[in-house]
Scaffold this motif. Structure first.
Motif, PDB file in Angstrom:
ATOM      1  N   ARG A  42     -11.126   2.078  -3.060  1.00  0.00           N
ATOM      2  CA  ARG A  42      -9.509   2.098  -3.090  1.00  0.00           C
ATOM      3  C   ARG A  42      -8.891   1.031  -3.625  1.00  0.00           C
ATOM      4  O   ARG A  42      -9.267  -0.210  -3.247  1.00  0.00           O
ATOM      5  CB  ARG A  42      -8.814   2.355  -1.625  1.00  0.00           C
ATOM      6  CG  ARG A  42      -9.448   3.942  -1.096  1.00  0.00           C
ATOM      7  CD  ARG A  42      -8.806   4.215   0.051  1.00  0.00           C
ATOM      8  NE  ARG A  42      -7.401   4.326   0.078  1.00  0.00           N
ATOM      9  CZ  ARG A  42      -6.789   5.675  -0.453  1.00  0.00           C
ATOM     10  NH1 ARG A  42      -7.968   6.576  -0.814  1.00  0.00           N
ATOM     11  NH2 ARG A  42      -5.519   5.831  -0.376  1.00  0.00           N
ATOM     12  N   ILE A  43      -7.954   1.047  -4.586  1.00  0.00           N
ATOM     13  CA  ILE A  43      -7.232  -0.063  -4.974  1.00  0.00           C
ATOM     14  C   ILE A  43      -5.694   0.021  -4.492  1.00  0.00           C
ATOM     15  O   ILE A  43      -5.073   1.337  -4.338  1.00  0.00           O
ATOM     16  CB  ILE A  43      -7.148  -0.022  -6.517  1.00  0.00           C
ATOM     17  CG1 ILE A  43      -8.720  -0.171  -7.079  1.00  0.00           C
ATOM     18  CG2 ILE A  43      -6.543  -1.339  -6.953  1.00  0.00           C
ATOM     19  CD1 ILE A  43      -9.468  -1.218  -6.766  1.00  0.00           C
ATOM     20  N   TYR A  44      -5.140  -0.981  -4.263  1.00  0.00           N
ATOM     21  CA  TYR A  44      -3.843  -0.988  -3.413  1.00  0.00           C
ATOM     22  C   TYR A  44      -2.752  -1.566  -4.600  1.00  0.00           C
ATOM     23  O   TYR A  44      -2.804  -2.492  -5.137  1.00  0.00           O
ATOM     24  CB  TYR A  44      -3.759  -1.590  -2.249  1.00  0.00           C
ATOM     25  CG  TYR A  44      -4.528  -0.968  -1.002  1.00  0.00           C
ATOM     26  CD1 TYR A  44      -3.845  -0.035  -0.260  1.00  0.00           C
ATOM     27  CD2 TYR A  44      -6.076  -1.068  -1.272  1.00  0.00           C
ATOM     28  CE1 TYR A  44      -4.534   0.340   0.642  1.00  0.00           C
ATOM     29  CE2 TYR A  44      -6.623  -0.434  -0.183  1.00  0.00           C
ATOM     30  CZ  TYR A  44      -6.236   0.350   0.806  1.00  0.00           C
ATOM     31  OH  TYR A  44      -6.998   0.728   1.589  1.00  0.00           O
ATOM     32  N   PHE A  45      -1.544  -0.567  -4.686  1.00  0.00           N
ATOM     33  CA  PHE A  45      -0.717  -0.790  -5.601  1.00  0.00           C
ATOM     34  C   PHE A  45       0.669  -1.033  -4.870  1.00  0.00           C
ATOM     35  O   PHE A  45       0.969  -0.378  -3.765  1.00  0.00           O
ATOM     36  CB  PHE A  45      -0.786   0.068  -6.884  1.00  0.00           C
ATOM     37  CG  PHE A  45      -1.858  -0.084  -7.723  1.00  0.00           C
ATOM     38  CD1 PHE A  45      -2.274  -1.144  -8.435  1.00  0.00           C
ATOM     39  CD2 PHE A  45      -2.793   0.918  -7.910  1.00  0.00           C
ATOM     40  CE1 PHE A  45      -3.211  -1.125  -9.146  1.00  0.00           C
ATOM     41  CE2 PHE A  45      -3.881   0.971  -8.479  1.00  0.00           C
ATOM     42  CZ  PHE A  45      -4.078  -0.009  -9.470  1.00  0.00           C
ATOM     43  N   ALA A  46       1.764  -1.568  -5.372  1.00  0.00           N
ATOM     44  CA  ALA A  46       3.094  -1.783  -4.901  1.00  0.00           C
ATOM     45  C   ALA A  46       3.782  -0.296  -5.459  1.00  0.00           C
ATOM     46  O   ALA A  46       3.444   0.276  -6.496  1.00  0.00           O
ATOM     47  CB  ALA A  46       3.657  -3.038  -5.577  1.00  0.00           C
ATOM     48  N   SER A 114       5.806 -16.392   0.161  1.00  0.00           N
ATOM     49  CA  SER A 114       6.231 -15.029   0.772  1.00  0.00           C
ATOM     50  C   SER A 114       5.066 -14.306   1.062  1.00  0.00           C
ATOM     51  O   SER A 114       4.495 -13.507   0.307  1.00  0.00           O
ATOM     52  CB  SER A 114       7.142 -14.450   0.013  1.00  0.00           C
ATOM     53  OG  SER A 114       6.854 -14.126  -1.399  1.00  0.00           O
ATOM     54  N   PRO A 115       4.182 -15.014   2.163  1.00  0.00           N
ATOM     55  CA  PRO A 115       2.750 -13.999   2.538  1.00  0.00           C
ATOM     56  C   PRO A 115       2.893 -12.639   2.700  1.00  0.00           C
ATOM     57  O   PRO A 115       1.860 -11.948   2.571  1.00  0.00           O
ATOM     58  CB  PRO A 115       2.310 -15.153   3.753  1.00  0.00           C
ATOM     59  CG  PRO A 115       3.640 -15.358   4.255  1.00  0.00           C
ATOM     60  CD  PRO A 115       4.741 -15.805   3.105  1.00  0.00           C
ATOM     61  N   GLN A 116       3.939 -11.994   2.909  1.00  0.00           N
ATOM     62  CA  GLN A 116       4.004 -10.737   3.641  1.00  0.00           C
ATOM     63  C   GLN A 116       4.210  -9.940   2.387  1.00  0.00           C
ATOM     64  O   GLN A 116       4.483  -8.660   2.437  1.00  0.00           O
ATOM     65  CB  GLN A 116       4.776 -10.469   4.914  1.00  0.00           C
ATOM     66  CG  GLN A 116       4.394 -11.237   5.947  1.00  0.00           C
ATOM     67  CD  GLN A 116       3.049 -10.347   6.735  1.00  0.00           C
ATOM     68  OE1 GLN A 116       2.066 -10.365   5.738  1.00  0.00           O
ATOM     69  NE2 GLN A 116       3.036 -10.007   7.575  1.00  0.00           N
ATOM     70  N   ASP A 117       4.351 -10.378   1.114  1.00  0.00           N
ATOM     71  CA  ASP A 117       4.770  -9.264  -0.059  1.00  0.00           C
ATOM     72  C   ASP A 117       3.581  -8.667  -0.266  1.00  0.00           C
ATOM     73  O   ASP A 117       2.674  -8.769   0.047  1.00  0.00           O
ATOM     74  CB  ASP A 117       5.238 -10.357  -1.122  1.00  0.00           C
ATOM     75  CG  ASP A 117       4.379 -11.231  -1.957  1.00  0.00           C
ATOM     76  OD1 ASP A 117       3.150 -10.993  -1.583  1.00  0.00           O
ATOM     77  OD2 ASP A 117       4.729 -11.855  -2.826  1.00  0.00           O
ATOM     78  N   GLN A 118       4.185  -7.559  -1.263  1.00  0.00           N
ATOM     79  CA  GLN A 118       3.132  -6.567  -1.561  1.00  0.00           C
ATOM     80  C   GLN A 118       2.067  -7.098  -2.632  1.00  0.00           C
ATOM     81  O   GLN A 118       0.873  -6.579  -2.402  1.00  0.00           O
ATOM     82  CB  GLN A 118       3.823  -5.483  -2.360  1.00  0.00           C
ATOM     83  CG  GLN A 118       4.818  -4.646  -1.471  1.00  0.00           C
ATOM     84  CD  GLN A 118       5.212  -3.211  -2.366  1.00  0.00           C
ATOM     85  OE1 GLN A 118       4.357  -2.429  -2.503  1.00  0.00           O
ATOM     86  NE2 GLN A 118       6.597  -3.411  -2.205  1.00  0.00           N
ATOM     87  N   LEU A 123      -3.838  -7.898  -2.785  1.00  0.00           N
ATOM     88  CA  LEU A 123      -5.325  -8.657  -2.878  1.00  0.00           C
ATOM     89  C   LEU A 123      -5.850  -8.243  -1.419  1.00  0.00           C
ATOM     90  O   LEU A 123      -7.068  -8.116  -1.417  1.00  0.00           O
ATOM     91  CB  LEU A 123      -5.040 -10.248  -2.646  1.00  0.00           C
ATOM     92  CG  LEU A 123      -4.317 -10.803  -4.082  1.00  0.00           C
ATOM     93  CD1 LEU A 123      -3.864 -11.956  -4.036  1.00  0.00           C
ATOM     94  CD2 LEU A 123      -5.652 -10.437  -5.434  1.00  0.00           C
ATOM     95  N   VAL A 124      -5.256  -8.587  -0.370  1.00  0.00           N
ATOM     96  CA  VAL A 124      -5.724  -8.289   1.070  1.00  0.00           C
ATOM     97  C   VAL A 124      -6.530  -6.893   1.257  1.00  0.00           C
ATOM     98  O   VAL A 124      -7.711  -6.725   1.529  1.00  0.00           O
ATOM     99  CB  VAL A 124      -4.943  -8.502   2.378  1.00  0.00           C
ATOM    100  CG1 VAL A 124      -5.361  -8.045   3.545  1.00  0.00           C
ATOM    101  CG2 VAL A 124      -4.241 -10.040   2.056  1.00  0.00           C
ATOM    102  N   THR A 145      -8.448 -14.261   4.332  1.00  0.00           N
ATOM    103  CA  THR A 145      -7.672 -15.596   3.984  1.00  0.00           C
ATOM    104  C   THR A 145      -7.364 -15.981   2.316  1.00  0.00           C
ATOM    105  O   THR A 145      -8.439 -15.589   1.706  1.00  0.00           O
ATOM    106  CB  THR A 145      -8.343 -16.785   4.676  1.00  0.00           C
ATOM    107  OG1 THR A 145      -8.319 -16.267   6.115  1.00  0.00           O
ATOM    108  CG2 THR A 145      -7.351 -17.999   4.722  1.00  0.00           C
ATOM    109  N   ILE A 146      -6.453 -16.206   2.125  1.00  0.00           N
ATOM    110  CA  ILE A 146      -6.185 -16.627   0.704  1.00  0.00           C
ATOM    111  C   ILE A 146      -5.700 -18.390   0.699  1.00  0.00           C
ATOM    112  O   ILE A 146      -4.952 -18.665   1.528  1.00  0.00           O
ATOM    113  CB  ILE A 146      -4.887 -15.900   0.093  1.00  0.00           C
ATOM    114  CG1 ILE A 146      -5.049 -14.406   0.203  1.00  0.00           C
ATOM    115  CG2 ILE A 146      -4.599 -16.404  -1.334  1.00  0.00           C
ATOM    116  CD1 ILE A 146      -4.001 -13.848  -0.187  1.00  0.00           C
TER     117      ILE A 146
END
Length: 164
Positions: A42-46, A114-118, A123-124, A145-146
């Protein structure tokens, strides 16, 4: 017995003797029960409504680089029409390693402003899914972790980004 009580007793006896009307059958096989996690990437998109995962059936993930390439390919035309977009831009290099469910993404282009952005969620969640497929880690145990130079963001879990 009184007449109403006799009528009630007859109705109860009639219901008991007729049953539910379903005839008994033999044992039927339902096939094998589903087990474990699907083996699809699965790939995650905004999107306007938050992060969304889309399947990439038939795409075998041999390493994290495959997951990264799938992410960089972006959404299909149909997915773009459905409002999905990628906020992840190609970096000069990106390396991903994992050890016991702890995934580390090293990337020079990341900013922890802004670590909680889409884009962080993309990535996560994408690399967490790849970790599950590559090493069999339970999804709720994957920590990402980034790292960008001296900056560190995380550890994160995918569900942090899906609940917003």
């Amino acid at each position: 017995m009184t007449r109403p009580r006799t009528a009630l007793t007859c109705c109860v006896l009639a219901l008991v003797t007729t049953g539910c009307g379903i005839r008994p059958t033999g044992v039927t096989s339902g096939g094998t029960a589903p087990s474990g996690i699907s083996n699809n990437m699965r790939i995650y998109f905004a999107s306007d409504s938050g992060l969304r995962g889309v399947p990439r059936p038939g795409r075998k993930v041999e390493d994290f680089n495959v997951a990264y390439r799938l992410l960089l390919d972006g959404p299909t035309p149909e997915e773009r029409g459905d409002g999905l977009a990628s906020l992840v831009t190609p970096d000069k290099w990106l390396s991903v390693t994992s050890r016991h469910g702890s995934v580390t993404i090293n990337t020079p282009g990341y900013s922890a402003d802004s670590p909680q952005d889409q884009s962080t969620g993309q990535l996560v969640c994408t690399f967490a899914r790849a970790e599950v497929l590559l090493h069999g880690t339970r999804p709720d145990k994957v920590q990402v972790t980034i790292v960008a130079g001296k900056e560190r963001a995380g550890p994160y879990q995918c569900q942090q980004f899906l609940s917003h």
